[in-house]
Design a protein around this motif. Structure first.
Motif, PDB file in Angstrom:
ATOM      1  N   GLU A   1       0.831  -1.207   0.000  1.00 45.60           N
ATOM      2  CA  GLU A   1       0.000   0.000   0.000  1.00 45.60           C
ATOM      3  C   GLU A   1       0.866   1.257   0.000  1.00 45.60           C
ATOM      4  N   GLN A   2       1.958   1.234   0.730  1.00 45.28           N
ATOM      5  CA  GLN A   2       2.823   2.408   0.832  1.00 45.28           C
ATOM      6  C   GLN A   2       3.509   2.746  -0.488  1.00 45.28           C
TER       7      GLN A   2
ATOM      8  N   LYS B   1       0.200  -3.022  -6.740  1.00 49.25           N
ATOM      9  CA  LYS B   1      -1.024  -3.818  -6.701  1.00 49.25           C
ATOM     10  C   LYS B   1      -0.692  -5.230  -6.240  1.00 49.25           C
TER      11      LYS B   1
END
Length: 286
Positions: A109-110, A114
């Motif tokens: 996420e950071q 994907k």
């Protein structure tokens, strides 16, 4: 099934017991967990082998602990992968036993990578089995979401049962009390540990290792009545001689004789808790 497959990076961790050839063939990205011996960290398969770990555990009276990969290690990997791949599919050990899955998701996420992250809810042989099935599905033309859905259906069909040689290491890691350890060692009581969807637990306790082995084989028989079992894996913590005896015992029984068997070492981050000499059986219901 998708017509055009995305460029997928395959990610796992060292609780997934796959060989070097499989890693190379499938271009796996393997993040190591760590064992901590007397305060010093060692990355599994990189800084220390399974054999070296158990030899040290058997000979050194120091603390043995385990440690998950840092978010930073995953960030470094995913920064590289997002330049070459459309997405990644990660198969990680049970989130009930380690924070590896959470660290992987957080890192993706950071960096904006994907990631389809799969919490296998297991480790060792079943972990490798699920990863292999995922790759097979991809080669058959299934897309990432379809692969995740199908693996999700398989997760509850994995089995791992372990018999620690004694309760000393479980006591050191805080899993059992000192009085329970003493009583078990005096009476030769063997706990049967299981890795299940909800985490690791003591499935039962019996007198003698022979009864503990029969207990595991009875569970295998029960599964075979309703499911197909394509392989029986004998898992051990540097107890090769006992593992061979168990394999021979299984192969000698007619009901199991048609099922291939194999042996593998228990990953050190699990052996930290169960100790040298641990013996077990693993399989997957199909």
């Amino acid at each position: 099934m998708n017509q055009k497959q995305p460029r997928i990076a395959w990610i796992t961790d060292t609780t997934c017991t796959v060989g070097a050839d499989f890693i190379k063939e499938n271009q796996l990205n393997v993040i190591p967990l760590q064992v901590v011996i007397d305060g010093k960290s060692y990355k599994e398969t990189i800084d220390i082998t399974d054999k070296q770990f158990y030899e040290r555990m058997a000979s050194e009276s120091v603390t043995f602990q385990s440690s998950q990969p840092s978010v930073g290690e995953f960030i470094e990997l995913y920064e590289k992968l997002k330049e070459e791949y459309d997405c990644g599919i990660a198969f990680h050990c049970s989130s009930k036993l380690s924070g590896t899955f959470s660290a992987s998701v957080m890192a993706a996420e950071q960096v904006g990578f994907k990631l389809y992250a799969i919490d296998t809810r297991t480790g060792s042989y079943p972990h490798a089995y699920l990863l292999n099935k995922g790759i097979e599905l991809f080669n058959q033309g299934f897309g990432p979401e379809e692969i995740c859905d199908k693996i999700e259906e398989m997760k509850t069909n994995t089995r791992i049962f372990l018999i620690p040689a004694n309760l000393n290491q479980l006591h050191k890691s805080g899993r059992v009390s000192g009085s329970a350890r003493l009583l078990a060692n005096l009476l030769n009581i063997k706990p049967i540990l299981s890795v299940e969807f909800e985490g690791a637990k003591i499935r039962d306790k019996v007198r003698t290792e022979k009864r503990a082995i029969n207990y595991m084989l009875d569970l295998l028989r029960e599964d075979m009545e309703v499911s197909k079992v394509s392989k029986i894996m004998i898992i051990h913590a540097d107890a090769e001689e006992n593992a061979i005896k168990l394999e021979n015992l299984i192969n000698a029984q007619e009901e199991f004789s048609s099922i291939p068997t194999d042996r593998m070492m228990l990953v050190p981050v699990a052996g930290v808790h169960t100790g040298v000499g641990t013996l077990g059986i693993s399989w997957v219901c199909e």
